[in-house]
Structures are given as structure tokens and as C-alpha cells.
Enzyme design. Structure first.
Site, mmCIF file in Angstrom:
data_model
loop_
_atom_site.group_PDB
_atom_site.id
_atom_site.type_symbol
_atom_site.label_atom_id
_atom_site.label_comp_id
_atom_site.label_asym_id
_atom_site.label_seq_id
_atom_site.Cartn_x
_atom_site.Cartn_y
_atom_site.Cartn_z
ATOM 1 C CE1 TYR A 75 0.582 2.841 9.026
ATOM 2 C CE2 TYR A 75 -0.745 4.484 10.178
ATOM 3 C CZ TYR A 75 -0.510 3.702 9.062
ATOM 4 O OH TYR A 75 -1.340 3.794 7.981
ATOM 5 N NE ARG A 111 -1.856 1.850 3.566
ATOM 6 C CZ ARG A 111 -1.829 1.804 4.902
ATOM 7 N NH1 ARG A 111 -2.548 0.909 5.559
ATOM 8 N NH2 ARG A 111 -1.082 2.651 5.582
ATOM 9 C CG HIS A 165 -6.475 2.469 6.376
ATOM 10 N ND1 HIS A 165 -6.645 1.186 5.918
ATOM 11 C CD2 HIS A 165 -7.668 2.829 6.920
ATOM 12 C CE1 HIS A 165 -7.884 0.785 6.192
ATOM 13 N NE2 HIS A 165 -8.523 1.760 6.787
HETATM 14 C C1 TPP Z 1 -15.016 -5.972 11.625
HETATM 15 C C2 TPP Z 1 -14.221 -4.725 11.376
HETATM 16 N N1 TPP Z 1 -13.329 -4.314 12.300
HETATM 17 C C3 TPP Z 1 -12.637 -3.179 12.122
HETATM 18 C C4 TPP Z 1 -12.788 -2.424 10.992
HETATM 19 C C5 TPP Z 1 -12.004 -1.128 10.798
HETATM 20 N N2 TPP Z 1 -11.031 -1.294 9.714
HETATM 21 C C6 TPP Z 1 -11.281 -0.860 8.469
HETATM 22 S S1 TPP Z 1 -10.067 -1.257 7.404
HETATM 23 C C7 TPP Z 1 -9.170 -2.016 8.590
HETATM 24 C C8 TPP Z 1 -7.864 -2.657 8.246
HETATM 25 C C9 TPP Z 1 -8.022 -3.727 7.202
HETATM 26 O O1 TPP Z 1 -6.783 -4.253 6.866
HETATM 27 P P1 TPP Z 1 -6.596 -5.283 5.673
HETATM 28 O O2 TPP Z 1 -7.558 -6.414 5.838
HETATM 29 O O3 TPP Z 1 -5.171 -5.626 5.617
HETATM 30 O O4 TPP Z 1 -7.054 -4.508 4.375
HETATM 31 P P2 TPP Z 1 -6.418 -3.171 3.769
HETATM 32 O O5 TPP Z 1 -7.105 -2.017 4.430
HETATM 33 O O6 TPP Z 1 -4.957 -3.206 4.000
HETATM 34 O O7 TPP Z 1 -6.764 -3.215 2.324
HETATM 35 C C10 TPP Z 1 -9.803 -1.916 9.824
HETATM 36 C C11 TPP Z 1 -9.285 -2.434 11.101
HETATM 37 C C12 TPP Z 1 -13.723 -2.895 10.049
HETATM 38 N N3 TPP Z 1 -13.946 -2.226 8.917
HETATM 39 N N4 TPP Z 1 -14.419 -4.039 10.264
#
Ligand code: TPP
Ligand code: TPP
Ligand code: MG
Ligand code: MG
Lengths: 339, 351, 339, 351
Positions: free
Chosen positions: D265, D252, D256
């Protein structure tokens, strides 16, 4: 608001004596036979016919492609059912006990109930979730929860709960035919407690319609599921004391039949609501606010609620003290009547 | 995967020692301790089944056939360790020090059955499947934070591996390298669902790979194999080397619970080839001259006495107090809950 | 019912202007400093200091053993926190948004809230679950849920929700010190909407105590969290029209401060309850039944509720139409007053 | 495990072809199709970031750096297949046929953004992490029941693998051998949490072993490797050989979301060695003489036009209708909901 359904023949023509659970089984059988896209899935629903025998014989009759034993995985059951429902099937998913629906709460809350909304109807989730609920059968802990309020608060899903064999089959068929997701709650305690004549043919009981089981002038009693026999008995006893009760079985918990509630309470001016869920946050509160909103000026006494206490459903040694009893309901009727 | 995770055993079905290296450790006292505990929990289990039939307790899930897995693992624990059992692990709990009359009470619908003896870290049996798995990771994490050498062991079945909590618990344990033993009793059924329908992986042990957690597959009906593998997992845990997943392959001899009818779903004769663990140990004891008929008979009598006494105690136990419905929900209960209690106590006074 | 707490000094002696989120941060800092067993854990709470900066600086100050970034796993967070809490620690677990608490619902429902009950107090789960809730910040879907009623219906857990920076710190400290599990809801929309003087020292706001923010004679307005500013503004506008409102901030959602509600409504005879959760099954119903139970004879008009509609919290383009507004509340006040 | 699951690639960072066997397939038209889509979604993505900065849309999660993973996988799908994206997969959605102006609308808080063009089976982006994974198993199961050759692909991040739904979804797919591709974009962060804190396993691919699901680890910044591996997973799915787990290792590039500050971080310079996928493809095109400066410039202009038009369309879109708040919750809405709607419409009429 109610589902459009063809009435097949005269539903009372040929009947058969069934228990509530047999009527549920018969309802599923009817729907599996009628429509190939109907599926039954869940833990132990196949070969074993369900831990209560609700699905007895269905896999034998319809094959293990249509009546499917799944892994022990509630979120998986509901999550894959979303996929099946979106893609042309009509899953009837069993959650073995209502107390085990919580691992699937996220799927129900964020997808089952919202997918139609968030796609403006492009995708929909026509599925039925069946779950036995309630205390009074000496089951181990967590097996006796009655947490319908967690679902009536959730927009996008309907909730029904039959109290009689006739309604059990009729509501099941209505739920399967409904284009929206329906949570179908089964009063475990009433599974085999009595029999009644049930049409062998297809018929339905409309979702959203309560039922006045007995007319009366003095106090309106309102309940559903396993509490219906309790209020009926209490009504009998009250009668002996000269208090004439109207007895309402809600049958559908969302959407509430506000008309049947309001009409009755406008007549009696007094209401006693009975449910086995906890008082705080219980569905009885919705019935109460319905009365407040629609019948305020008619009320002769505060609404009385007889409910499970604000404690977790206890281990079974104490469950009789948790559950509303005929005596507690009778006392509430008297208090309300004498207010 | 079956070849990556061969089933380890120390004695075979016929009671022959397969691993000579254990010979010295399997001395008289040692061996009889296993026999004692297995016979003891078997006696408890059968008694419980009978009590249920007589309506003296509620629905009961027998563990017959799984005694080696439960005793072998429980004996490998230390006094400061934590046990997270399921509803089928009362054998392990009793071996680890749970009170027997209270265990009967549990199956009579009494919360008293969840209260462990002081100093015994035994959690209430987890009823919602797999939910205890993250607890065991959390408690072990706490031990690690405190710098002790204690560990937590979570018991769970083959069916439990399908739940999200299995996955999340193992992942936490792996990320935080907690001293946890994930002890799976693969009894090949989850109620009526055989393991082939539960999962499409050949073993449960291989699921450890997903988390980088070392895992081992053992003959769960060989009490020694269970004991020594649990012991080495415990050693690793105590030394800061993190969690272990143990798959103990066993067999549920009877019904899922007293309310279940396995003839509905089990093929005829399935499992008749399984030599149940007590017979196997008895064979071993006879083969290697640990068996002393008279001593064993005395032991049986003592155990049967203990179980009878526990039943009597259970049945003499004071009736469940209505107050208990209300009194333990909060440390400092809200006024409105106290009001519900008072009004209900008032209401039933008349009765 | 309220927590026994030493009052440290005179809490108003030294103060600092803080936003609500700063006060939460300060509350956690205070507790982390006071008691080594206190832990903060959750997704992104460590190095990042939380997606809203609620835990900003805490890991730097207290180390990554005490302020812990966890895997993305709500059931894991709550499940391991149960273990930590039982075994001597005091976890403050963050759920990133209330809409993501559902995967942990099972753990909260069957263990966090029941463990003390089922072990007769032998084991207890003294933990705090923090979760930002509510709409109005243009967040993506599911980020704006306000589902407190799913937890107030659950016996064995307390639920609090501050509306002001002072209460935010005071309730957080009370929650951490409480021997029972507490769900601490944070009105996202109020995180930075205003500042107020907050004591830099330790103090607490008792769990279970509502707060009369403004006295009045004609209509009682009841809300909590992000709806408190709405009812305050509505009260002002009503004043201009000659309607004198009493304004109550519940602060604790379970157990409800029934006394403060009953007392006020006995005085005014009229109540308007406001919350952003759906009407059906909303906590407003509990407030309504409290009034029914305790002040029936005093009521001059039906209780009025202004709530979110019975639809999922919408995508943000429509959220202003979902949320109760000053205008809707004002209308309800007028209707109630003129009934 | 890293050696059991080596990262597969077809072209390297410098744009050199590593696998000669693909030489013939990588013809002019083929290669330019990849470039076109990657440049197109990049342009969309950057535009979205800008619109957010200008307050013209809401918070936005950029996918910059992940274009090869999204385009490569989406191009491998057939018209009857089903896509289950997350909030970061609008690149895949656009490539698969989502409407661009509606995609902008989605980020402007409009449900219209979740409605796919007719005939395009694109689910709304999953916001609760990992919840779409069982959906993809279920939809694919339905296709299998119908006897089609269609499949479902679920997109998810490294963080998503920690959720229970990841586990339950893969297990269902494995047990019922559904035609599902589990397409993981391991971009090495879940918001601020690096993969080393998310899991203690060396790879995500190895998690397939837990389910007996074949898995493969690929260079997610090599669009060809992504394409051909997705294609062979698709082939297996269509032929009834069940699910596949693909770990596409990527990066990425930015924050985020637009609300996130990665400098909080991420160590300085982390990721600067990563050659982002469009540069890599450009190098390949130049190395192998597919690059035509003028043609490419024309392509860029066309794409920028398309994106501009989509923005205009989004901004010209009729205002969100209040009725839509109520109208799509149920197929047959309850009376009481209609009453709420009426009364609210009445209420705002005055405004
Ligand atoms: C059940 C749930 N918990 C927390 C969140 C908040 N949240 C949104 S994106 C994210 C990180 C996701 O990481 P990843 O699966 O690696 O996907 P990326 O964002 O890197 O594409 C979090 C914790 C959420 N959307 N759903
Ligand atoms: C969350 C949840 N779902 C369903 C059940 C009902 N149930 C009780 S035991 C059981 C089977 C468990 O199988 P397994 O994990 O193999 O353990 P075993 O009973 O064989 O010891 C099921 C489905 C439950 N207790 N909890
Ligand atoms: Mg099993
Ligand atoms: Mg990621």
C-alpha cells in the site's frame, strides 16, 4: 464469594417506609456519607437529581465535586470512571436508561471487565454502573430494553437486580463495597410501585445470593426485578387451582445462585423461568442449563420459560403484549404441572 | 472563537431587517409561508402537550421556541432530500411533509408514526442521541454515488455533540465529501445540563474545524437566517462541495419533556430576554406591512382545524395490531418467530 | 425462512480448490461482479486487501468507489452503512476483528436490527457485517473474542458462521442476497487450515440450515465454525472407543436450525455442545433449551457443554487452555455416554 | 490550518540548532540522555522484530522511526505521572520505567507483561484503538480531585483520532479541565490507511479547537522539540490549566506489525526523505561536539547487553500458569468460576 462487610448494628432496628427508588437514593446517600472517595456521576444526576429522581438531593448534600453532571457521553462516563476507579475513587456511574448503555459497551467489555485480569490484579476497577431497565412504563423506544444477558455473558463484571426496596438498598451498598465492577439494574416499573420498611442504617444484601420468597412443593418459579411481582401473583392464582409454587427472586444475575435454583428444583421437579428479555440468548437459558447440569434426574417436566418475544421491545402501544403477564405465567405453570 | 463565528442574523429581535440585500426575496408570499409553518407546528406542539396532560398520548418533548430553526431549515430542502430528525424535530418533519396524525400516533407509542408518506425521505426520529448523524453521512454518500443532487440533513442538539457518533459521522462526511448538512439546534440545554457543562468550547460551530468542514453560526430564532444559510449549505452540497455544519443558536422555552421540571435546574428568569421566533416574525411582518390581521386569523383557524382533525384521526386510528409485534422484524421471518407469534395469538384468543 | 435464490447452473460443475478465506474472497468477488450496488467497506480492505487478505484484489478489480478504505471508526462504518443500505446499496462492512465490533454495538443494536421493525418495513437495512472471530492464532488480546451470543440475543439480525470453504462462499452469497442484515462470522483459525473444492459459479447455502456432517446413533455433537474440526476429531476418537457420534455443524447461529438439533437428539438421546465462547450466556444454552423444549422425553443424560471458561479470552500464552480441545470433548462424550 | 499550526522544531534534519534560546539547556549530559534512551529502545525494537521472525515471540508492531516522539515525551514526565500507551508505545514505556523483560513477555502473550513495576503508573497498552483516551482523562481527573500535581499522558496514533473515544475523552478532559496530555504520534498511517484518507483536516492539532483545548504541532522526530513541548504542556497541567493536545509529526519507518507488508500500500520511495530521529540527533551531536565515538560505542555495548539479558530473562521466565487463567478475573471469584478452574486442573492433570 460474597463481599466481606461489617453488619452495622441490627439493620431492622430503625426503619423507614421507602419506595424502591427512595431506597436506591438512600443507599447512595449512605455510601457518599460513609466514604469520601465515593462519587456519583452521569447525565442529569446533579442539579436535576436524575430523570427519575434517583439522585435527588445528593448534589445539594455532597457538592458538585462528588455528584457530577457529565456531558452526554456514555463511553466518556464509563471510560473516565475506569480512570477514577483505578486511581482511588469509587464511581457510581449512572446510565440514564439501559438502552443507552450500548455506546459504552466497548469500554465495559474491553476495560471495565478485563483490566484486573490483564494486570493480574495490579489495577482494578471497583465501580458501580447503575441503569434503569425494562418495559411497562410507556416510555419511548429503546428506553425499555432489558439486556442483562449482554453483561452476564461478559466475564469480569457482576450483575445485580433488586426487586424490592429492602434489597435495593442492601444490594446497592454491597455493590459499592465490592472490589469488582458491578452492574446494578433498576426495574423502572417497580420504582414507585410499592413501599416497604427499609433500615435507615447501613446494611447489605450479599451479591450472589438468591432469595426464596415463598416455599412450595410443585413448581419452582424463578424471576428477578420487575418480573418478581408477576410470578408472585401467578403463584397466588396457581394456589387457588391447587398448584403449590416456590417463588425465587434471583437478585444477583451474575454469579447465579445455582444452589438455590438446584435445591428448589430438586424438590419440585418442575421449573418456570420468567424474564422480560428475549427468549433466545436470555438469562433464562443459564438458569435452564443450571437445572440440566444439577437436577437432570429430578425433572418431571421440561423447563418452561415465559419471556419477552424474539422481537425488539416494541413501542409502548404493544408493550403489554411483549411483556410476560400473570396469565402467560399461569398457563406455563399449568402446562408444566400437567406435563 | 465567538468572533471567528459571529452569530449571523437577517432580522433582529424587534423585527427589523438587518440585511438589506434580502429585501427583495422577503416578499409577501415568502414571508407568510414561514409564518404559516411556524404557527402550524406551534399549534401542533401545544396540542401535543395538552394531549399528554390529558393522558391521550405518552411523554412528549415540546419544541416550543425552536420553530424558526425547524421551519427555516426544512423549507430549504428539496423533495428528493433526506431528513434525519431527533425526537424534538417533529416541527421540521411536519414542515417537510410528515403526516400530522401519524406524528401524533408516534407519540402514542405507535410504530405507524415512523412511516413517512411515500416519496418523503424522512427517517424515524433518532432516540439514541447522535446515532442519526452517521446515517445522514451514509445516505448522502449513497446519493453522491448515484450522482444525484440530493442531500441529507441531520438534526441534533447541543448535547449530541458530546457523543462519539457526532464525531465519527462528521469525519466520514468530511473524508468522503458527502452532501450532508449537520444542523445543530443549540437550545443551550441537554435535559438539565447547560451547554457550559456540556462543553468547554465557546461555540459549536468551531467543532467543524476539527474535520475541515465549513461551519456557520446563526441566530436560530431568525427563520430567514436559518433558511438562507441552510439553502447555501444545500447549494454547496448539491454542487459536490461537501458537508456543512450549522449551529443555530436557539432556546428551549419549556421543559425537556412533559416529564421534566426545569425549575429544578434553571435559574429564575433565565431566557426571559429571548424573543421567541414567532413573535419576532410577527414584529417583522408588522414592521414591513406584511401583517393582515384578518388573513392571519383565518390562517390560524385553518391550522387549528387541521390539528384538531389530525387528533381525531389519530384517535380513530385502528388499535395497534398484535401481529405488528412480530411481522416487521425480518423481511423473511424465521420459523421460530412465526411459532412465537402463533402461540401468542392463540393464547390471547381466549381473553 | 431461507432466501429465495436462483441456483445458477450446477454448482458442482466447475470447481477450484480454495481455502476458507479464498472462498470468502471469491464470494465477495462474485457479488461485486453480479450487482453494481454491492460495496465492500472497512479498515484496510482496499489497497491492502484486508489484514488477512480477505478482500485481496477486490479494489483493483472493482475500483475504490466500490471497495472502500474507511477511517478507523467502527460506529462510523456501521452507521454510514445503514445509510448506504437504506438508500439502495448493499454494503458488506468489514469489522477487522470481532473484538472491535463493540464500538459499533449501539448502531447494530438500535438501528441495524430495528429500523425495519420501527418503520413497518418502509426502511430496511440489507447489509452484511463480516468479522473474523475466535482464538488459536496467537493474536494480541481482544483479537480473539467469540461473542456471537451478543448478536443472537438481538432480534432483527441473522448470524451465520461457516466452517468450510464451500459453506463460506455459499453463506456469503446468501447473506448478501438476504433482505435482512446478516452478521457473517469468520473462523480466523480455519482461514487457511484446509482446502476444498468450491464451485467457481454463484451458489448459496441457505441461511437457517444446519448440516449433519456425520450420522451417528449414540451421542449428538453440535458446534460451528472453528469448533467443527474439533468435534469431528473427537467423534473419530470416540468411534475408536465404540461410541458412535452424530456431528452437526450449525452453520447459522440465528435462526437456529431447531429441527436438525431436535431430530438428532431424539435419535441419540445425548448431546454434547461445543463452543469457544464462555459457558455463561453462550449460544450453547440456546441449543440446550431447544433440546429441553423439543426432546425432553428422549434424553438419556444431561446435556453436556464444552466451552470456553467464564474468563476473558486470555492472552495467547494460555489460549490453548481456554479453548475446547479434542480431549475435553472426548471426555464429555464419555461422561454423557456413561451417565 | 497548517499555518495556524506550524510544525515546531528545535533542531533540523541536518542536526542544526534552530532555536538558539535552547542552547544552554542542551548540555552534554542532557543530550546524551536522549541519545541513550533512543538507542536503547531502538535496540529493543529491532531485537523484538528478530525474535518474532524466529518465532520466539508473537506478532510485534515496531516503532522504528518514532523514537524521538516516545523518548522525548516520556522524559518530560514526573515520577507520579500516569502513562496510557498503545501497543506501539513500548519505547515510551521503557523510557518511563517499564521492565524490559516483562515488555518482551507481553509480546509473548503473557499478562505478566502488563504489570508495571511498583510505583510506576503505566497502564497496559491499549489494544482497542482510542479507548485509553477517556481513561487518561479519568485518572487525571482523580489526581485533580486529590489535589496533587500529577498528570496523565495518553499516547495515540493518527488513526485513533477517528474513533468516538478520542472525541469523548477530549471533551471530558476539557469540561473538567483535567491535567491530561493527549500525545498524538502522527506517523501518517493507520495500518495501510494514509492520513489523507483518515481525515480531511490538514492537521491533527486543529482538532483541539473543537474542545477549546490548546494544541501544538511539532516535529516528532526532533526529540528536543518533543521534550520541551511536552514539558510545557505538563507544566500547564500541573498548574491547573487543563489538558493539551500535542501532534507529533513522525514517520513509521517499517511495517505496521511483523504480519504486515507495507509494499502492498505504500508508494515506492515514500518516506525516504525522512531523516530518522537517531541519525538526526547523531548529526546534532557531531555538529555541536557532543559525540565521543568511544563513549558511544561503550554505551551501545552496554545497551545491547541489557537487551540480551532481558531476552534471556524473558525466556527463562516460568511457564504461564494455568491458574492465572482464572485467578485474576475477580477480586473475589464466584464459586462457579472456582469450580471451572478445579475441574479443568483436574482434567489436565492426566496429560
Ligand atoms: C477499535 C479497533 N479497531 C481496529 C483495530 C485494528 N487496528 C490495530 S492498529 C490499527 C491502526 C491504528 O493506527 P494509528 O492510530 O494511526 O496508530 P499506529 O498503528 O499508526 O501507531 C488498527 C485499525 C483496533 N486495534 N481497535
Ligand atoms: C445515547 C443516549 N443517551 C442518553 C439519552 C437520554 N436523553 C434523551 S434527550 C437527552 C438530552 C439531549 O440533549 P440535546 O442533544 O441538547 O437535544 P435537546 O433535547 O436539547 O433537543 C438525553 C440525555 C438518549 N436518548 N440517548
Ligand atoms: Mg439541547
Ligand atoms: Mg498511525
Amino acid at each position: 464469594m460474597t463481599t466481606e462487610l461489617k453488619k452495622v448494628g441490627n439493620p431492622s432496628s430503625v426503619t423507614q417506609k421507602m419506595t424502591l427508588i427512595q431506597a436506591i437514593n438512600d443507599g447512595m446517600k449512605t455510601m457518599l456519607a460513609e466514604d469520601e472517595t465515593t462519587l456519583v456521576l452521569g447525565e442529569d444526576v446533579g442539579k436535576n437529581g436524575g430523570v427519575f429522581r434517583a439522585t435527588d438531593g445528593l448534589q445539594e448534600q455532597f457538592g458538585n465535586d462528588r455528584v457530577v453532571d457529565t456531558p452526554l457521553s456514555e463511553s466518556g462516563i464509563i471510560g473516565t470512571s475506569v480512570g477514577l476507579a483505578v486511581n482511588g475513587f469509587k464511581p457510581i456511574a449512572e446510565i440514564q436508561f439501559m438502552g443507552f448503555i450500548y455506546p459504552a459497551y466497548d469500554q465495559i467489555m474491553t476495560h471495565v471487565s478485563r483490566l484486573r485480569m490483564k494486570t493480574m490484579g495490579h489495577f482494578s476497577v471497583p465501580m458501580v454502573i447503575r441503569a434503569p431497565y425494562g418495559a411497562g412504563v410507556r416510555a419511548p423506544e429503546v428506553h425499555s430494553d432489558s439486556t442483562e444477558a449482554l453483561f452476564t455473558h461478559m466475564p469480569g463484571i457482576k450483575v445485580v437486580c433488586p426487586a424490592t426496596p429492602y434489597d435495593a438498598k442492601g444490594l446497592l451498598i454491597a455493590a459499592v463495597k465490592d472490589p469488582d465492577p458491578v452492574l446494578y439494574l433498576e426495574p423502572m416499573r417497580s420504582y414507585r410501585s410499592s413501599r416497604e420498611e427499609v433500615p435507615v442504617e447501613e446494611y447489605h444484601v450479599s451479591i450472589g445470593e438468591g432469595n426464596v420468597r415463598k416455599e412450595g412443593e410443585d413448581v419452582t418459579l424463578i424471576a428477578w426485578g420487575a418480573m418478581v411481582p408477576i410470578i408472585e401473583k401467578a403463584a397466588q392464582k396457581a394456589e387457588e387451582q391447587g398448584i403449590n409454587c416456590e417463588v425465587i427472586d434471583l437478585r444477583t444475575l451474575y454469579p447465579l445462585d445455582k444452589d438455590v435454583i438446584a435445591e428448589s428444583v430438586k424438590k419440585t421437579g418442575r421449573a418456570v423461568i420468567v424474564h422480560e428479555a428475549h427468549a433466545t440468548g436470555g438469562l433464562g437459558n443459564d438458569v435452564a442449563t443450571t437445572i440440566n447440569d444439577q437436577a437432570f434426574l429430578y425433572m418431571k417436566a421440561p423447563i418452561n420459560r415465559v419471556t419477552g418475544f424474539d422481537v425488539p421491545v416494541p413501542f409502548f402501544a404493544l408493550e403489554e403484549h411483549y411483556l410476560p403477564t400473570v396469565e402467560r405465567v399461569l398457563k406455563a405453570i399449568q402446562d408444566t404441572y400437567q406435563f | 472563537m465567538e468572533d471567528k463565528f459571529p452569530i449571523k442574523r437577517i432580522i433582529d429581535d424587534q423585527g427589523n431587517l438587518l440585511e438589506e440585500s434580502f429585501k427583495d426575496q422577503l416578499n409577501d408570499q415568502f414571508v407568510k409561508r414561514f409564518y404559516y409553518h411556524m404557527y402550524r407546528i406551534r399549534t401542533f406542539d401545544r396540542k401535543a402537550k395538552n394531549l399528554q396532560r390529558q393522558g391521550r398520548i405518552g411523554t412528549y418533548p415540546p419544541f416550543e421556541g425552536q420553530e424558526a430553526a425547524q421551519v427555516g431549515s426544512a423549507l430549504a430542502l428539496g423533495p428528493g432530500d433526506w431528513m434525519f430528525p431527533t425526537y424534538r424535530d417533529h416541527g421540521a418533519m411536519l414542515t417537510f411533509g410528515a403526516d400530522m396524525s401519524r406524528t401524533f400516533l408516534y407519540w402514542n407509542g405507535r410504530v405507524e408514526g415512523c412511516v413517512p408518506p411515500d416519496g418523503k425521505n424522512i427517517f424515524p426520529a433518532a432516540v439514541p442521541i447522535a446515532t442519526q448523524i452517521p446515517h445522514a453521512a451514509g445516505v448522502a454518500w449513497a446519493e453522491k454515488k448515484k450522482g444525484t443532487r440530493n442531500l441529507a440533513i441531520a438534526y441534533f442538539g447541543d448535547g449530541a455533540t458530546s457523543e462519539g457518533d457526532f464525531h465519527e459521522g462528521l469525519n466520514f462526511a468530511s473524508v468522503f465529501q458527502t452532501p450532508t448538512i449537520f444542523f445543530n439546534q443549540n437550545n443551550r440545554y441537554a435535559i438539565s445540563v447547560p451547554i457550559e457543562k456540556q462543553m468547554n468550547s465557546e461555540t459549536i460551530a468551531q467543532k467543524g474545524i476539527a474535520y475541515g468542514i465549513p461551519s456557520v453560526r446563526i441566530d436560530g430564532n431568525d427563520c430567514f437566517s436559518v433558511y438562507f444559510e441552510t439553502l447555501s449549505a444545500a447549494e454547496r452540497a448539491r454542487n459536490g462541495d461537501g458537508p456543512t455544519l450549522i449551529e443555530a443558536v436557539t432556546w428551549r422555552t419549556g421543559a425537556h419533556t412533559t416529564a421534566d421540571d426545569p425549575t429544578k435546574y434553571r435559574p429564575d428568569n433565565q431566557g426571559i430576554d429571548v424573543v421567541e421566533p414567532i413573535i419576532r416574525l410577527e414584529r417583522f411582518m408588522k414592521n414591513y406591512e406584511f401583517w393582515d390581521e384578518k388573513e392571519m386569523e383565518e390562517m390560524h383557524v385553518l391550522i387549528e382545524d387541521e390539528v384538531e382533525r389530525a387528533v381525531q384521526e389519530m384517535e380513530k386510528y385502528p388499535k395497534a395490531k398484535v401481529e405488528d409485534l412480530f411481522d416487521h422484524v425480518f423481511a423473511n421471518p424465521p420459523q421460530q418467530l412465526l411459532a412465537q407469534k402463533e402461540s401468542y395469538l392463540e393464547h390471547i384468543k381466549g381473553e
